[in-house]
Design a protein around this motif. Structure first.
Motif, mmCIF file in Angstrom:
data_model
loop_
_atom_site.group_PDB
_atom_site.id
_atom_site.type_symbol
_atom_site.label_atom_id
_atom_site.label_comp_id
_atom_site.label_asym_id
_atom_site.label_seq_id
_atom_site.Cartn_x
_atom_site.Cartn_y
_atom_site.Cartn_z
ATOM 1 N N LEU A 85 0.858 -1.182 0.000
ATOM 2 C CA LEU A 85 0.000 0.000 0.000
ATOM 3 C C LEU A 85 0.897 1.235 0.000
ATOM 4 C CD1 LEU A 85 -1.414 -2.160 2.314
ATOM 5 C CD2 LEU A 85 -3.289 -0.596 1.790
ATOM 6 N N ASP A 86 0.429 2.307 -0.633
ATOM 7 C CA ASP A 86 1.225 3.522 -0.692
ATOM 8 C C ASP A 86 0.454 4.709 -0.111
ATOM 9 O OD1 ASP A 86 0.139 5.460 -3.088
ATOM 10 O OD2 ASP A 86 -0.288 3.352 -3.501
ATOM 11 N N TYR A 87 1.196 5.713 0.306
ATOM 12 C CA TYR A 87 0.630 6.987 0.769
ATOM 13 C C TYR A 87 1.287 8.085 -0.047
ATOM 14 C CZ TYR A 87 -0.356 10.977 3.818
ATOM 15 O OH TYR A 87 -0.766 12.198 4.314
ATOM 16 N N PHE A 88 0.476 8.837 -0.783
ATOM 17 C CA PHE A 88 0.940 9.921 -1.645
ATOM 18 C C PHE A 88 0.273 11.206 -1.158
ATOM 19 C CE2 PHE A 88 0.547 12.811 -5.184
ATOM 20 C CZ PHE A 88 1.701 12.652 -5.940
ATOM 21 N N ALA A 89 1.076 12.167 -0.721
ATOM 22 C CA ALA A 89 0.527 13.419 -0.185
ATOM 23 C C ALA A 89 1.087 14.606 -0.952
ATOM 24 C CB ALA A 89 0.862 13.550 1.298
ATOM 25 N N THR A 90 0.219 15.564 -1.263
ATOM 26 C CA THR A 90 0.628 16.741 -2.017
ATOM 27 C C THR A 90 -0.272 17.917 -1.658
ATOM 28 O OG1 THR A 90 1.075 17.553 -4.266
ATOM 29 C CG2 THR A 90 -0.868 16.145 -3.981
ATOM 30 N N GLY A 91 0.157 19.114 -2.016
ATOM 31 C CA GLY A 91 -0.674 20.285 -1.750
ATOM 32 C C GLY A 91 -1.818 20.401 -2.735
ATOM 33 N N ARG A 92 -1.522 20.139 -3.999
ATOM 34 C CA ARG A 92 -2.538 20.205 -5.059
ATOM 35 C C ARG A 92 -2.279 19.047 -6.007
ATOM 36 N NH1 ARG A 92 -2.237 21.657 -10.095
ATOM 37 N NH2 ARG A 92 -0.114 22.471 -9.795
ATOM 38 N N LEU A 93 -3.262 18.200 -6.181
ATOM 39 C CA LEU A 93 -3.063 16.988 -6.963
ATOM 40 C C LEU A 93 -2.861 17.305 -8.438
ATOM 41 C CD1 LEU A 93 -2.968 13.896 -6.915
ATOM 42 C CD2 LEU A 93 -5.414 13.907 -7.415
ATOM 43 N N THR A 96 -1.416 13.832 -13.615
ATOM 44 C CA THR A 96 -0.390 13.217 -14.455
ATOM 45 C C THR A 96 0.836 12.852 -13.621
ATOM 46 O OG1 THR A 96 -1.159 14.427 -16.402
ATOM 47 C CG2 THR A 96 1.080 13.539 -16.472
ATOM 48 N N GLN A 97 1.251 13.767 -12.747
ATOM 49 C CA GLN A 97 2.395 13.507 -11.870
ATOM 50 C C GLN A 97 2.120 12.300 -10.967
ATOM 51 O OE1 GLN A 97 2.884 15.702 -8.127
ATOM 52 N NE2 GLN A 97 4.774 16.547 -8.985
ATOM 53 N N ALA A 98 0.943 12.283 -10.361
ATOM 54 C CA ALA A 98 0.584 11.185 -9.460
ATOM 55 C C ALA A 98 0.521 9.861 -10.207
ATOM 56 C CB ALA A 98 -0.752 11.482 -8.786
ATOM 57 N N TYR A 133 5.621 16.808 -3.144
ATOM 58 C CA TYR A 133 4.803 15.687 -2.663
ATOM 59 C C TYR A 133 5.667 14.806 -1.783
ATOM 60 C CZ TYR A 133 7.000 13.011 -6.509
ATOM 61 O OH TYR A 133 7.897 12.416 -7.352
ATOM 62 N N ASP A 134 5.023 13.926 -1.059
ATOM 63 C CA ASP A 134 5.746 12.983 -0.212
ATOM 64 C C ASP A 134 5.176 11.588 -0.426
ATOM 65 O OD1 ASP A 134 7.657 12.119 1.544
ATOM 66 O OD2 ASP A 134 6.665 12.856 3.353
ATOM 67 N N LEU A 135 6.003 10.596 -0.169
ATOM 68 C CA LEU A 135 5.625 9.199 -0.378
ATOM 69 C C LEU A 135 5.970 8.367 0.843
ATOM 70 C CD1 LEU A 135 6.974 8.359 -3.971
ATOM 71 C CD2 LEU A 135 4.580 8.595 -3.297
ATOM 72 N N ALA A 136 5.123 7.424 1.144
ATOM 73 C CA ALA A 136 5.438 6.390 2.126
ATOM 74 C C ALA A 136 4.863 5.081 1.611
ATOM 75 C CB ALA A 136 4.856 6.730 3.495
ATOM 76 N N GLY A 137 5.504 3.982 1.979
ATOM 77 C CA GLY A 137 5.042 2.674 1.534
ATOM 78 C C GLY A 137 4.921 1.717 2.701
ATOM 79 N N PHE A 138 4.048 0.739 2.524
ATOM 80 C CA PHE A 138 3.813 -0.267 3.561
ATOM 81 C C PHE A 138 3.639 -1.606 2.866
ATOM 82 C CE2 PHE A 138 0.857 -2.750 6.194
ATOM 83 C CZ PHE A 138 1.515 -2.722 7.418
ATOM 84 N N ALA A 139 4.458 -2.587 3.271
ATOM 85 C CA ALA A 139 4.412 -3.905 2.635
ATOM 86 C C ALA A 139 4.189 -4.985 3.681
ATOM 87 C CB ALA A 139 5.709 -4.187 1.880
ATOM 88 N N VAL A 140 3.459 -6.010 3.292
ATOM 89 C CA VAL A 140 3.235 -7.179 4.139
ATOM 90 C C VAL A 140 3.661 -8.425 3.360
ATOM 91 C CG1 VAL A 140 1.515 -8.630 5.295
ATOM 92 C CG2 VAL A 140 1.375 -6.141 5.477
ATOM 93 N N GLY A 141 4.421 -9.273 4.044
ATOM 94 C CA GLY A 141 4.836 -10.542 3.462
ATOM 95 C C GLY A 141 4.570 -11.656 4.441
ATOM 96 N N ALA A 142 4.886 -12.867 4.029
ATOM 97 C CA ALA A 142 4.690 -14.027 4.896
ATOM 98 C C ALA A 142 5.787 -15.041 4.639
ATOM 99 C CB ALA A 142 3.316 -14.662 4.661
#
Length: 327
Positions: A85-93, A96-98, A133-142
């Motif tokens: 899952l990703d988190y994409f944050a920006t002031g104004r979307l 095309t960039q996203a 913009y800023d990015l964060a990611g979250f991964a789950v494995g097993a």
């Protein structure tokens, strides 16, 4: 959302239930083939490499970096990445960039064999200016309970080095300071790779080592692996070594990409500091039994990941590097 959905669908894998658009994502471990699974989770970002991407207007590869930083940390536990899952944050979307950023995330997921199952796109006026913009990611494995890593590391084992594509995603605050001090424009030819622009070369995405390492682990040859991120070899390899074990590495045993000697010279950075800040050419360090080293290198090469013996495990602690890097 309409642009993102096809990108996410293209990363689907066994176990995924449903699609993008719900309030949460479901994953069926049984359908993915696990019998006695242990879940492993990671979260990370791309750091100030994003600033370089924003200033250069190049947004296609930082998504790959985001996935790589998470899934490379999963696989060293012996885990198969399942979903992201990703988190994409920006002031104004900027749609095309996203889309370009998230297309990179989808490509990273494809390389890692995991599914992009959701995320959050946050438009936050007043928090971010202009195109920032800023990015964060979250991964789950097993992993199956009896296949978790590290395991049975002991003196006499061999350390194999898997090459990096360059700086990867750590040390970019220092990289940007060196570029500024050197006075090289981002659209100028890279001093260490004249056939490419400087921004393009510095934004080379982080290598994803998941599939070759899972192949090695599946063959029963992998004892431990360390993702070489911030802290370099001295800071990361000890994290997977048991008490009483250290590593001795030979500085001339692996190839050092041309970007690192340039950074060292242009920034007047001492070798010890280079080793603490950057991967210096080794993106992943792998520990195998001495008698398995040749078979491990053959298996890695067959999976498209050449490796070289770079050191050994000895009694002691920490990492000692013999010789000098070609910086």
């Amino acid at each position: 959302m309409d642009r993102i959905k096809p990108l996410a669908r293209a990363t689907s894998r066994a176990g995924v239930m449903g699609g993008i658009g719900g309030f949460g994502a479901l994953f069926d471990l049984k359908a993915a083939g696990f019998k006695d699974p242990v879940l492993v989770s990671t979260t990370d970002g791309v750091g100030t490499k994003l600033r370089l991407a924003i200033e250069a207007g190049r947004h296609d590869t930082v998504g790959i970096d985001l996935v790589a930083m998470c899934v490379n940390d999963l696989v060293v536990q012996g885990a198969q990445p399942l979903f992201f899952l990703d988190y994409f944050a920006t002031g104004r979307l900027d749609v095309t960039q996203a889309e370009r950023v998230i297309a990179g995330i989808a490509e990273g997921c494809r390389r890692a064999g995991c599914a992009l199952v959701g995320g959050e796109t946050a438009e936050m006026p007043g928090m971010y200016e202009g195109d920032d913009y800023d990015l964060a990611g979250f991964a789950v494995g097993a992993a199956e309970r009896d296949a978790l890593l590290p395991r049975d590391v002991r003196p006499g084992d061999v350390v194999l080095g898997l090459g990096s594509t360059g700086v990867h995603s750590n040390g970019y605050s220092l990289v940007r300071r060196i570029v500024e001090a050197a006075g090289v424009a981002l659209d100028a030819p890279a001093p260490f790779a004249r056939e490419r622009g400087l921004a393009e070369a510095l934004l080379t995405p982080t290598r994803i080592y998941v599939k070759p390492l899972l192949r090695l682990h599946g063959a029963g040859l992998l004892k431990a692996a360390a993702h070489i991120t911030g802290g370099g070899l001295p800071g990361n390899l000890p994290r997977v070594l048991p008490e009483g074990c250290g590593a001795v590495l030979q500085a001339g045993a692996w190839a050092v990409p041309a970007v690192f000697p340039w950074l060292a010279r242009a920034g007047n950075v001492a070798e010890d500091e280079m080793l603490r800040v950057f991967n210096c050419g080794v993106g992943m360090a792998v520990v195998v039994a001495a008698e398995d080293a040749d078979a491990a290198m053959v298996a890695l090469a067959a999976a498209g990941e050449p490796a070289a013996p770079i050191g050994r495990i000895e009694e002691g602690a920490g990492v000692r590097i013999e010789g000098r890097l070609p910086l």
